[in-house]
Enzyme design. Structure first.
Site, PDB file in Angstrom:
ATOM      1  N   ARG A   1       0.844  -1.193   0.000  1.00  0.00           N
ATOM      2  CA  ARG A   1       0.000   0.000   0.000  1.00  0.00           C
ATOM      3  C   ARG A   1       0.881   1.246   0.000  1.00  0.00           C
ATOM      4  O   ARG A   1       2.026   1.223   0.426  1.00  0.00           O
ATOM      5  CB  ARG A   1      -0.906   0.018   1.236  1.00  0.00           C
ATOM      6  CG  ARG A   1      -1.816  -1.190   1.375  1.00  0.00           C
ATOM      7  CD  ARG A   1      -2.588  -1.116   2.674  1.00  0.00           C
ATOM      8  NE  ARG A   1      -3.518  -2.231   2.844  1.00  0.00           N
ATOM      9  CZ  ARG A   1      -3.228  -3.360   3.483  1.00  0.00           C
ATOM     10  NH1 ARG A   1      -2.033  -3.519   4.049  1.00  0.00           N
ATOM     11  NH2 ARG A   1      -4.127  -4.331   3.596  1.00  0.00           N
TER      12      ARG A   1
ATOM     13  N   LYS B   1      -2.084  -2.377   7.914  1.00  0.00           N
ATOM     14  CA  LYS B   1      -3.264  -1.941   8.653  1.00  0.00           C
ATOM     15  C   LYS B   1      -3.315  -2.626  10.012  1.00  0.00           C
ATOM     16  O   LYS B   1      -2.916  -3.779  10.147  1.00  0.00           O
ATOM     17  CB  LYS B   1      -4.544  -2.273   7.857  1.00  0.00           C
ATOM     18  CG  LYS B   1      -4.748  -1.377   6.645  1.00  0.00           C
ATOM     19  CD  LYS B   1      -6.089  -1.654   5.998  1.00  0.00           C
ATOM     20  CE  LYS B   1      -6.364  -0.686   4.859  1.00  0.00           C
ATOM     21  NZ  LYS B   1      -7.680  -0.923   4.237  1.00  0.00           N
TER      22      LYS B   1
ATOM     23  N   HIS C   1      -2.670   2.018  -5.752  1.00  0.00           N
ATOM     24  CA  HIS C   1      -3.458   0.803  -5.593  1.00  0.00           C
ATOM     25  C   HIS C   1      -3.605   0.047  -6.911  1.00  0.00           C
ATOM     26  O   HIS C   1      -3.814  -1.164  -6.915  1.00  0.00           O
ATOM     27  CB  HIS C   1      -4.830   1.131  -4.994  1.00  0.00           C
ATOM     28  CG  HIS C   1      -5.088   0.401  -3.717  1.00  0.00           C
ATOM     29  ND1 HIS C   1      -4.334   0.591  -2.578  1.00  0.00           N
ATOM     30  CD2 HIS C   1      -5.997  -0.555  -3.404  1.00  0.00           C
ATOM     31  CE1 HIS C   1      -4.776  -0.200  -1.618  1.00  0.00           C
ATOM     32  NE2 HIS C   1      -5.776  -0.908  -2.089  1.00  0.00           N
TER      33      HIS C   1
ATOM     34  N   ARG D   1      -0.878  -2.324  -6.944  1.00  0.00           N
ATOM     35  CA  ARG D   1      -1.183  -3.413  -6.000  1.00  0.00           C
ATOM     36  C   ARG D   1      -2.152  -4.406  -6.639  1.00  0.00           C
ATOM     37  O   ARG D   1      -1.961  -5.616  -6.585  1.00  0.00           O
ATOM     38  CB  ARG D   1      -1.773  -2.795  -4.737  1.00  0.00           C
ATOM     39  CG  ARG D   1      -2.107  -3.758  -3.606  1.00  0.00           C
ATOM     40  CD  ARG D   1      -2.414  -2.912  -2.377  1.00  0.00           C
ATOM     41  NE  ARG D   1      -3.170  -3.622  -1.351  1.00  0.00           N
ATOM     42  CZ  ARG D   1      -2.618  -4.394  -0.418  1.00  0.00           C
ATOM     43  NH1 ARG D   1      -1.308  -4.574  -0.405  1.00  0.00           N
ATOM     44  NH2 ARG D   1      -3.362  -4.984   0.498  1.00  0.00           N
TER      45      ARG D   1
ATOM     46  N   HIS E   1      -3.872  -9.001   3.529  1.00  0.00           N
ATOM     47  CA  HIS E   1      -5.327  -9.000   3.715  1.00  0.00           C
ATOM     48  C   HIS E   1      -5.692  -9.818   4.953  1.00  0.00           C
ATOM     49  O   HIS E   1      -5.202 -10.939   5.130  1.00  0.00           O
ATOM     50  CB  HIS E   1      -6.037  -9.618   2.508  1.00  0.00           C
ATOM     51  CG  HIS E   1      -6.065  -8.717   1.314  1.00  0.00           C
ATOM     52  ND1 HIS E   1      -6.230  -9.189   0.030  1.00  0.00           N
ATOM     53  CD2 HIS E   1      -5.959  -7.378   1.206  1.00  0.00           C
ATOM     54  CE1 HIS E   1      -6.227  -8.179  -0.815  1.00  0.00           C
ATOM     55  NE2 HIS E   1      -6.055  -7.069  -0.129  1.00  0.00           N
TER      56      HIS E   1
ATOM     57  N   TYR F   1      -9.603 -10.763  -6.775  1.00  0.00           N
ATOM     58  CA  TYR F   1      -8.668 -10.819  -7.900  1.00  0.00           C
ATOM     59  C   TYR F   1      -8.874 -12.058  -8.759  1.00  0.00           C
ATOM     60  O   TYR F   1      -8.458 -12.077  -9.918  1.00  0.00           O
ATOM     61  CB  TYR F   1      -7.230 -10.746  -7.375  1.00  0.00           C
ATOM     62  CG  TYR F   1      -6.970  -9.446  -6.670  1.00  0.00           C
ATOM     63  CD1 TYR F   1      -6.923  -8.242  -7.375  1.00  0.00           C
ATOM     64  CD2 TYR F   1      -6.812  -9.401  -5.291  1.00  0.00           C
ATOM     65  CE1 TYR F   1      -6.720  -7.044  -6.729  1.00  0.00           C
ATOM     66  CE2 TYR F   1      -6.603  -8.204  -4.631  1.00  0.00           C
ATOM     67  CZ  TYR F   1      -6.556  -7.030  -5.358  1.00  0.00           C
ATOM     68  OH  TYR F   1      -6.366  -5.840  -4.712  1.00  0.00           O
TER      69      TYR F   1
END
Length: 307
Positions: free
Chosen positions: A150, A174, A253, A256, A279, A288
């Site tokens: 990110r 995150k 992004h 990514r 994730h 994806y």
């Protein structure tokens, strides 16, 4: 406690205790302050009812807010009122029957592998001239695409987070979760060139108002010698990658998304891609597979004589 004061207290809790990302805290705080303005800042917290929240969401709908925005507002309200119940400020959570609109899941924008090769070759050619910013931009795009990280993770990288020998970077994702991501030889070469020839002249530009030592540990530096900002990275990606996709609405992004899709196209399993991207849920990564499936179907329609 009135609504505005409770929102301020929750915002601090979300940042310091729940450790939500700064972007999420800002978004939730903005949503909740909008709720306070809609009702009244000095309205007692215990007077807020389900109908007030429904009216608040209805106004956003009338304004034309996207379903994703409505879903985020509902999440912000749930988090806030759930916390208020836990803290003993409320006896009943008014959001228990608040309906969350289903989010649309648009497929992400993805660059093709050949177009990314063209972008990176052009960046490498420009970097060969030795300009510090050109060397930095090449290294930034290479690393974003190679590691699928990110923009906040990239901007937060320090020099000692990088291991060029092992070709890995330690990133803080995150929820303050740390992970180690690999990158390939082209990214290693770009990073090495930037560290040797690009970063020193940028560090020398450090302006007095940046403050001594503020960017001493930062991997990527801005034009004035401070730690590079997410805005600067967005500008680099939009300028360098946007034309290849025929769109100016391209950001970090996109790289990514492209990294994840190209890995799946190349045979990587979902769990591996999930770990690479950081994730929390496999369901997020599964998006994806739809991108890959669509591209497979498009190729089939073009190539198969019986399609």
């Amino acid at each position: 406690m009135d609504l505005a004061a409770a929102i301020d207290a929750y915002t601090l809790h979300a940042a310091r205790v729940r450790r939500l990302s700064p972007a999420t805290v800002r978004a939730y705080a903005s949503d909740l302050r909008d709720l306070a303005r809609t009702l009244a800042d000095d309205m007692p917290l215990e007077d807020v009812e389900l109908e007030h929240l429904r009216e608040w969401q209805w106004r956003a709908t009338q304004r034309g807010d996207a379903r994703s925005t409505l879903a985020r507002r509902a999440a912000a309200a749930r988090g806030f009122f759930g916390w208020a119940v836990e803290e003993g400020m409320l006896a009943v959570d008014p959001t228990l029957r608040l309906v969350t609109p289903k989010r649309g899941r648009p497929l992400p924008k993805v660059a093709t592998a050949p177009s990314m090769s063209g972008v990176l070759e052009a960046l490498a050619a420009r970097a060969a001239g030795g300009d510090g910013l050109a060397l930095r931009d090449h290294a930034i795009v290479e690393l974003l695409y190679a590691a699928g990280i990110r923009v906040a993770e990239l901007c937060g990288l320090d020099l000692d987070d990088l291991d060029l020998g092992r070709r890995t970077a330690r990133v803080l994702g995150k929820g303050a979760k740390e992970r180690v991501v690999p990158f390939g030889e082209p990214a290693r070469r770009a990073l090495d060139a930037y560290l040797v020839r690009g970063r020193p002249p940028l560090a020398a530009r450090r302006a007095e108002d940046v403050g001594p030592g503020r960017a001493a540990s930062a991997l990527f530096l801005g034009a004035r010698g401070g730690r590079v900002s997410p805005r600067a990275v967005y500008d680099v990606v939009a300028r360098e990658v946007g034309p290849a996709l025929g769109s100016s609405a391209v950001g970090p992004h996109t790289l990514r998304h492209s990294a994840a899709t190209h890995m799946l196209d190349g045979g990587a399993d979902l769990r591996t891609v999930q770990e690479l991207l950081g994730h929390a849920s496999l369901g997020t990564t599964q998006l994806y597979t739809h991108v890959s499936a669509e591209r497979l179907a498009a190729t089939y329609r073009l190539a198969h004589p019986r399609a």
